[in-house]
Structure formats: C-alpha cells, structure tokens
Design a protein around this motif. Structure first.
Motif, PDB file in Angstrom:
ATOM      1  N   LYS A  12       0.813  -1.205   0.000  1.00 11.36           N
ATOM      2  CA  LYS A  12       0.000   0.000   0.000  1.00 11.36           C
ATOM      3  C   LYS A  12       0.852   1.263   0.000  1.00 11.36           C
ATOM      4  CE  LYS A  12      -1.772  -1.537   3.725  1.00 11.36           C
ATOM      5  NZ  LYS A  12      -2.651  -1.755   4.901  1.00 11.36           N
ATOM      6  N   ASN A 221      -4.334   5.183  12.789  1.00  4.48           N
ATOM      7  CA  ASN A 221      -5.661   4.657  13.124  1.00  4.48           C
ATOM      8  C   ASN A 221      -6.681   5.752  13.399  1.00  4.48           C
ATOM      9  OD1 ASN A 221      -4.814   2.019  12.860  1.00  4.48           O
ATOM     10  ND2 ASN A 221      -4.403   1.735  15.045  1.00  4.48           N
ATOM     11  N   PRO A 224      -8.512   6.285   9.558  1.00  6.47           N
ATOM     12  CA  PRO A 224      -8.407   4.962   8.922  1.00  6.47           C
ATOM     13  C   PRO A 224      -8.760   4.920   7.442  1.00  6.47           C
ATOM     14  CG  PRO A 224     -10.357   5.080  10.322  1.00  6.47           C
ATOM     15  CD  PRO A 224      -9.551   6.310  10.608  1.00  6.47           C
ATOM     16  N   ARG A 268       1.740  -2.885   9.380  1.00  6.77           N
ATOM     17  CA  ARG A 268       0.925  -2.660  10.569  1.00  6.77           C
ATOM     18  C   ARG A 268      -0.217  -1.687  10.330  1.00  6.77           C
ATOM     19  NH1 ARG A 268       5.944  -3.977  11.845  1.00  6.77           N
ATOM     20  NH2 ARG A 268       6.457  -4.971  13.845  1.00  6.77           N
ATOM     21  N   CYS A 269      -0.226  -1.065   9.163  1.00  3.61           N
ATOM     22  CA  CYS A 269      -1.127   0.050   8.887  1.00  3.61           C
ATOM     23  C   CYS A 269      -2.339  -0.428   8.097  1.00  3.61           C
ATOM     24  CB  CYS A 269      -0.356   1.106   8.098  1.00  3.61           C
ATOM     25  SG  CYS A 269      -1.126   2.701   8.034  1.00  3.61           S
ATOM     26  N   SER A 270      -3.537  -0.008   8.511  1.00  6.71           N
ATOM     27  CA  SER A 270      -4.761  -0.417   7.816  1.00  6.71           C
ATOM     28  C   SER A 270      -5.246   0.622   6.810  1.00  6.71           C
ATOM     29  CB  SER A 270      -5.873  -0.687   8.839  1.00  6.71           C
ATOM     30  OG  SER A 270      -6.181   0.495   9.566  1.00  6.71           O
ATOM     31  N   ASN A 271      -4.576   1.755   6.728  1.00  9.90           N
ATOM     32  CA  ASN A 271      -5.009   2.814   5.817  1.00  9.90           C
ATOM     33  C   ASN A 271      -4.877   2.371   4.363  1.00  9.90           C
ATOM     34  OD1 ASN A 271      -3.835   3.946   8.398  1.00  9.90           O
ATOM     35  ND2 ASN A 271      -4.965   5.712   7.644  1.00  9.90           N
TER      36      ASN A 271
END
Length: 289
Positions: A12, A221, A224, A268-271
């Motif tokens: 991403k 977060n 998001p 680790r990032c959900s963006n």
C-alpha cells in the motif's frame, strides 16, 4: 557500504521520497541530486511514486506577527504582506528544482509553515507562482507552526471548519490537488472532517523502534480511511528516558533503513495508502546522493 536493494513486495506504499526545507540539509542538493534521492526511495517500494514534501520557505517568529518567509518574489507584486506576516524573496529559490522535477516524473507537495499568516493568501501566492508545474500535486501545512508565536510555543489546533475551508481553497485551483496536514499530535488535526485530506506524522524522540512503530500506527488509526504519510529519519530530539535521539535505534536497523521502516509501517497500517518520507536532516546518511 549499503546492502543491495531488495524490492519490497507490492504494498500500500504509493509514494516514497524526501522532505526538503530551507534549513535541513547543507549543502543544499542540486536538482539532479534531489531527483536521485527520490528515485532511490521510490525504488524501495514497487510502483510507488517518487515524491517530495517541498518547503517553499520557513516560519519567521515574532509573537502574534509570526509569519512565513516565502522562497520566491511577490507574484506580479499582487500581494500585500498581511501586516508583515508574509515576506517575499528577491529571487526565486525553487523554480529550477520544480522545472527539473517536471521532466522526471517526480511529484511535489508545496508546504508552508504559516505562523499567523493568512492561509488562503499563502495558497493563492503559491499556486500563482508554481501552479504551472506538472510536478505540483498539492499543498501542505505544517500545523506545528500554525499560529505559533515562538519556536517552543504551542500551535492552534485545526478545526473541522478550517480544514474543510482550506481544502476547498486548494481544490479551487485544481480539483485533483490534495491538501496534507502535518503534526506529531493527532489531536491537533481536525477531529471529524476527513474529506480528501492526507495526514502526515513527523513524531520523533522515541526510546526504541517499537515505541516509534506503535506511535505511528496509533496516529494512522485516527484517520483509517485516509492516506497517511510518515516523515521519518530524525536525529534531533533526545528521548527523556534514554537521553538518545532516534538515530540511536534506526541506524541499527537492516539496510536499506528506509525500506525496513517503510515495510514495517505498511504491514501494521490499515489505511488505504501509505507514504514514506525521509527528512532532509539525515538524508545523506541513508541515500547516496
């Protein structure tokens, strides 16, 4: 000697590059050197765009008259000085850089450190001067210096109303332009308005790498559904517990260091989109330019 680059798997991470400022790197690199650094950074992450967070001046501290010294002349002598809060240069310090970036597929956010200067005047003057460049993809505000009276003074947080108004102003020049807001404290950024904004974290002064990762992901977060960028590579603020700067732990990471940190953040990032920006203070220590 740097280890051979092992490209990351597709991720991403959509943009990777550098932060440039008037005070962060000496001697100031030539256009070709900046482009080389950005392309090396982008090469660490397949299909990412080489990018610059490009400071177009710096803050001038003077209490509630703190403002912005712009790195270019007053466009067409059109702008007043906002009661001394906007000061223009005699020569354009950045035109040759942006012109070169136009030819190199590099993309640039034009960033200000506003103090008490009128943000809309800064936006207008910036795009009057540089809006013709194909490399320019948006505008950025370092919120740490928004209505800040001195180097160690607090800033004013950005309200939802301000963020929306600033973003609409930026997009009035080009609907494809993006606005980023940058701060190390998520609570200084708009509480609920998200729009098409990009949020950048430039925190420093961590005891260790885990603390850095945890802080950065906690910031991400908060936003998001929006793209986030991480401005990293500092060697200035000492951690209260260890008495050491971030360089103490990041220089011990596997090389290439920006790639290691970017991969760990992205995992680790959900963006939906992530950007990795290496700060200019230590750029020559991690990228051969």
């Amino acid at each position: 000697m740097m280890n051979p680059v092992q490209p990351s798997s597709p991720s991403k991470i959509k943009s990777s590059g550098v932060r440039s400022s008037a005070y962060g790197i000496k001697p100031f690199p030539q256009p070709e050197e900046w482009a080389k650094a950005m392309k090396i950074m982008a090469g660490y992450f397949p299909n990412s765009t080489p990018i610059a967070v490009w400071g177009i001046g710096e803050i001038i501290f003077d209490g509630t008259n703190s403002g912005m010294k712009m790195g270019f002349p007053n466009p067409n002598n059109k702008y007043d000085n906002d009661n001394g809060r906007i000061r223009f240069s005699d020569e354009d310090e950045y035109e040759k850089y942006l012109s070169y970036f136009d030819s190199q597929g590099i993309k640039v956010f034009l960033q200000v450190e506003p103090g008490y200067a009128d943000i809309k005047l800064l936006i207008d003057a910036t795009f009057k001067q540089y809006g013709h460049h194909s490399c320019a993809i948006g505008f950025g505000i370092d919120v740490e210096w928004y209505q800040s009276e001195c180097d160690s003074c607090k800033n004013q947080p950005v309200t939802d109303e301000l963020a929306k108004d600033w973003e609409e102003t930026v997009k009035s020049y080009n609907p494809n332009y993006k606005l980023f807001l940058k701060h190390y404290d998520k609570y200084q950024l708009p509480p609920t308005y998200r729009g098409d904004l990009i949020f950048i974290n430039d925190s420093q002064g961590f005891a260790n790498y885990d603390g850095f990762l945890n802080e950065m992901i906690d910031f991400a977060n908060q936003f998001p559904l929006n793209p986030v960028m991480f401005q990293i590579g500092y060697d200035a603020v000492e951690n209260n517990e260890t008495g050491k700067t971030d360089k103490f732990w990041w220089e011990r990471l596997p090389k290439p260091i920006p790639q290691t940190m970017g991969r760990d953040l992205a995992q680790r990032c959900s963006n939906p989109e992530v950007g990795v920006i290496w700060v200019d203070f230590t750029l020559r220590e991690v990228v051969p330019i």
